[in-house]
Design an enzyme around this catalytic site. Structure first.
Site, PDB file in Angstrom:
ATOM      1  N   CYS A 108       0.815  -1.225   0.000  1.00 59.44           N
ATOM      2  CA  CYS A 108       0.000   0.000   0.000  1.00 59.44           C
ATOM      3  C   CYS A 108       0.846   1.271   0.000  1.00 59.44           C
ATOM      4  O   CYS A 108       0.325   2.358  -0.203  1.00 59.44           O
ATOM      5  CB  CYS A 108      -0.941   0.004   1.200  1.00 59.44           C
ATOM      6  SG  CYS A 108      -1.992  -1.450   1.239  1.00 59.44           S
ATOM      7  N   HIS A 242      -2.874   7.059   3.719  1.00 59.39           N
ATOM      8  CA  HIS A 242      -3.379   5.816   3.149  1.00 59.39           C
ATOM      9  C   HIS A 242      -4.722   5.498   3.827  1.00 59.39           C
ATOM     10  O   HIS A 242      -4.841   5.519   5.045  1.00 59.39           O
ATOM     11  CB  HIS A 242      -2.371   4.694   3.393  1.00 59.39           C
ATOM     12  CG  HIS A 242      -2.886   3.341   3.046  1.00 59.39           C
ATOM     13  ND1 HIS A 242      -3.591   3.097   1.886  1.00 59.39           N
ATOM     14  CD2 HIS A 242      -2.815   2.153   3.698  1.00 59.39           C
ATOM     15  CE1 HIS A 242      -3.931   1.815   1.853  1.00 59.39           C
ATOM     16  NE2 HIS A 242      -3.479   1.230   2.938  1.00 59.39           N
ATOM     17  N   ASN A 272     -10.331   0.231   1.374  1.00 62.27           N
ATOM     18  CA  ASN A 272      -8.874   0.308   1.204  1.00 62.27           C
ATOM     19  C   ASN A 272      -8.514  -0.143  -0.212  1.00 62.27           C
ATOM     20  O   ASN A 272      -8.649  -1.316  -0.543  1.00 62.27           O
ATOM     21  CB  ASN A 272      -8.222  -0.600   2.265  1.00 62.27           C
ATOM     22  CG  ASN A 272      -6.710  -0.626   2.167  1.00 62.27           C
ATOM     23  OD1 ASN A 272      -6.124  -0.141   1.207  1.00 62.27           O
ATOM     24  ND2 ASN A 272      -6.082  -1.219   3.169  1.00 62.27           N
TER      25      ASN A 272
HETATM   26  O1  UT7 Z   1      -3.375  -1.662   4.008  1.00 58.98           O
HETATM   27  C1  UT7 Z   1      -3.215  -2.422   5.186  1.00 58.98           C
HETATM   28  C2  UT7 Z   1      -4.385  -3.339   5.345  1.00 58.98           C
HETATM   29  N1  UT7 Z   1      -4.902  -3.684   6.621  1.00 58.98           N
HETATM   30  C3  UT7 Z   1      -5.120  -2.854   7.679  1.00 58.98           C
HETATM   31  O2  UT7 Z   1      -4.797  -1.707   7.705  1.00 58.98           O
HETATM   32  C4  UT7 Z   1      -5.845  -3.479   8.853  1.00 58.98           C
HETATM   33  C5  UT7 Z   1      -5.472  -2.879  10.200  1.00 58.98           C
HETATM   34  N2  UT7 Z   1      -6.369  -3.381  11.225  1.00 58.98           N
HETATM   35  C6  UT7 Z   1      -7.671  -2.971  11.318  1.00 58.98           C
HETATM   36  O3  UT7 Z   1      -8.091  -2.124  10.563  1.00 58.98           O
HETATM   37  C7  UT7 Z   1      -8.518  -3.542  12.418  1.00 58.98           C
HETATM   38  O4  UT7 Z   1      -7.718  -4.348  13.278  1.00 58.98           O
HETATM   39  C8  UT7 Z   1      -9.717  -4.405  11.864  1.00 58.98           C
HETATM   40  C9  UT7 Z   1     -10.738  -3.488  11.205  1.00 58.98           C
HETATM   41  C10 UT7 Z   1      -9.213  -5.430  10.870  1.00 58.98           C
HETATM   42  C11 UT7 Z   1     -10.398  -5.125  13.012  1.00 58.98           C
HETATM   43  O5  UT7 Z   1     -10.833  -4.179  13.979  1.00 58.98           O
HETATM   44  P1  UT7 Z   1     -10.521  -4.408  15.526  1.00 58.98           P
HETATM   45  O6  UT7 Z   1     -11.146  -3.289  16.238  1.00 58.98           O
HETATM   46  O7  UT7 Z   1      -9.048  -4.601  15.654  1.00 58.98           O
HETATM   47  O8  UT7 Z   1     -11.333  -5.728  15.807  1.00 58.98           O
HETATM   48  P2  UT7 Z   1     -10.813  -7.119  16.387  1.00 58.98           P
HETATM   49  O9  UT7 Z   1     -10.086  -7.874  15.338  1.00 58.98           O
HETATM   50  O10 UT7 Z   1     -10.133  -6.867  17.704  1.00 58.98           O
HETATM   51  O11 UT7 Z   1     -12.185  -7.866  16.640  1.00 58.98           O
HETATM   52  C12 UT7 Z   1     -13.128  -7.354  17.624  1.00 58.98           C
HETATM   53  C13 UT7 Z   1     -14.367  -8.229  17.573  1.00 58.98           C
HETATM   54  C14 UT7 Z   1     -14.064  -9.718  17.657  1.00 58.98           C
HETATM   55  O12 UT7 Z   1     -15.112 -10.326  18.383  1.00 58.98           O
HETATM   56  P3  UT7 Z   1     -14.952 -10.665  19.971  1.00 58.98           P
HETATM   57  O13 UT7 Z   1     -13.759 -11.580  20.035  1.00 58.98           O
HETATM   58  O14 UT7 Z   1     -14.725  -9.353  20.637  1.00 58.98           O
HETATM   59  O15 UT7 Z   1     -16.253 -11.324  20.294  1.00 58.98           O
HETATM   60  C15 UT7 Z   1     -14.123 -10.180  16.224  1.00 58.98           C
HETATM   61  O16 UT7 Z   1     -14.445 -11.543  16.095  1.00 58.98           O
HETATM   62  O17 UT7 Z   1     -15.066  -8.041  16.336  1.00 58.98           O
HETATM   63  C16 UT7 Z   1     -15.234  -9.311  15.667  1.00 58.98           C
HETATM   64  N3  UT7 Z   1     -15.117  -9.072  14.231  1.00 58.98           N
HETATM   65  C17 UT7 Z   1     -16.150  -8.740  13.436  1.00 58.98           C
HETATM   66  N4  UT7 Z   1     -17.445  -8.578  13.698  1.00 58.98           N
HETATM   67  C18 UT7 Z   1     -18.257  -8.229  12.653  1.00 58.98           C
HETATM   68  C19 UT7 Z   1     -13.977  -9.100  13.486  1.00 58.98           C
HETATM   69  N5  UT7 Z   1     -14.261  -8.794  12.206  1.00 58.98           N
HETATM   70  C20 UT7 Z   1     -15.597  -8.565  12.149  1.00 58.98           C
HETATM   71  C21 UT7 Z   1     -16.486  -8.205  11.106  1.00 58.98           C
HETATM   72  N6  UT7 Z   1     -17.794  -8.043  11.413  1.00 58.98           N
HETATM   73  N7  UT7 Z   1     -16.082  -8.006   9.834  1.00 58.98           N
END
Ligand code: UT7
Length: 316
Positions: A108, A242, A272
């Protein structure tokens, strides 16, 4: 070096968070709150090469030069259908250019790295007009049976034409080798000799870890590039970040303690789009007449590697 023309092209298909609710265990509320994304564009009838060509032609038109005046083409792309020839070769033919080119893959952060390369070539006297095209189809390497990466990405392309000038003020590139936070492992052809064959798999991401390193490393890059340019955070007119996650942008903004209006976003509309995200944003801001001569733009990106990069431009 300065930017003398811009263009962008997006797929016609819009896919909203509500559309995703139909087949993924997710919700509009979760995606909006955790990422800022409301919808994204996905390739359906067009190809990535159609978008790259459209963006390049628009950038040439806005620069007021013909394809035969280009001295070099740099394409930034993570993955697409053709492993060889390079995207720059295919694009050269479709836009009617005659110069040479190369492809880069700095995830990216490709646009900022392409700007650094173009500036170096111009300073060395090897080119006076360079086309950069960032064209990405990350939705084609996500696992669409899972919600973890497929909700984040969108497809798109954007281009800039660079000409002689003094707009490019400073650049910082960083890398901390850590493949495991984000990778896409492609399956190659079978040979009768290979032992321990590895099958490919869709994009793997450690979201939380990537989030943390993205905020801290981008803030670090920005501080270094500001120092290199000899300016303060308050001297920057716009921070073109980005577009990976609105909360990542907010985290960086909070560290810099700069006002929200200096951090324009379009992630809500496109998700993204990998290395295309900053030049798409730039093109939209120019069309909206939000950027003027004398403005200072800071561009900052991060991605798989882990890589990150930032540059400072004064708009001429
Ligand atoms: O160009 C580079 C590309 N990538 C990035 O920049 C990604 C960087 N990271 C992020 O943007 C964030 O970490 C994410 C958006 C991917 C995830 O957000 P988060 O606030 O870090 O969520 P998490 O992974 O800590 O998950 C929190 C909760 C979990 O449930 P529990 O364990 O709290 O019950 C996940 O299972 O949200 C759940 N979850 C979802 N729920 C609904 C994870 N993904 C999803 C989803 N929809 N798509």
């Amino acid at each position: 070096m300065k930017i003398i023309g811009t263009g962008s092209a997006l797929p016609s298909l819009r896919v909203t968070n509500h559309d995703l609710e139909g087949f993924l265990d997710t919700s509009d509320e979760w995606i909006t709150e955790r990422t800022g994304i409301k919808e994204r564009r996905l390739l359906s009838t067009e190809t990535l090469y159609d978008l790259a060509e459209e963006a390049a032609k628009k950038a040439l038109q806005s620069a007021g030069i013909g394809p035969e005046q280009l001295d070099f083409i740099i394409c930034s792309n993570v993955a697409n259908r053709f492993i060889t020839p390079g995207m720059n070769c295919i694009l050269q033919g479709s836009i009617g250019a005659t110069c040479a080119g190369l492809d880069i893959n700095v995830a990216c952060a490709g646009f900022v790295n392409a700007m650094m390369l173009a500036d170096s070539m111009m300073q060395a006297g090897r080119a006076s007009h360079i086309l950069i095209v960032c064209a990405e189809e990350p939705t084609k390497y996500c696992n669409w049976d899972e919600r973890d990466t497929s909700i984040l990405f969108g497809d798109g392309a954007a281009a800039v034409v660079l000409g002689p000038g003094n707009g490019f003020k400073a650049v910082q590139m960083s890398m901390i080798s850590n493949k495991d936070v984000l990778y896409y492992e492609r399956c190659m052809e079978k040979t009768p000799f290979e032992k321990n064959r590895v099958e490919g798999q869709p994009l793997v991401m450690k979201g939380r870890e990537l989030f943390r390193v993205a905020v801290s490393q981008s803030a670090k890059d920005i501080k270094i590039v500001l120092e290199k340019a000899g300016i303060q955070p308050s001297d920057v007119t716009y921070y073109l970040m980005h577009q990976a996650n609105k909360r990542i942008i907010e985290g960086i903004r909070a560290i810099l303690n700069e006002p929200e209006e200096k951090f324009p976003t379009n992630i809500e509309n496109y998700g993204n789009t990998s290395s295309a995200s900053i030049p798409i944003l730039l093109d939209e801001m120019l069309h909206a007449n939000r950027i003027h001569a004398g403005d200072t733009l800071l561009m900052s990106a991060f991605g798989a590697g882990f890589v990150s990069a930032a540059c400072v431009l004064q708009w001429e």
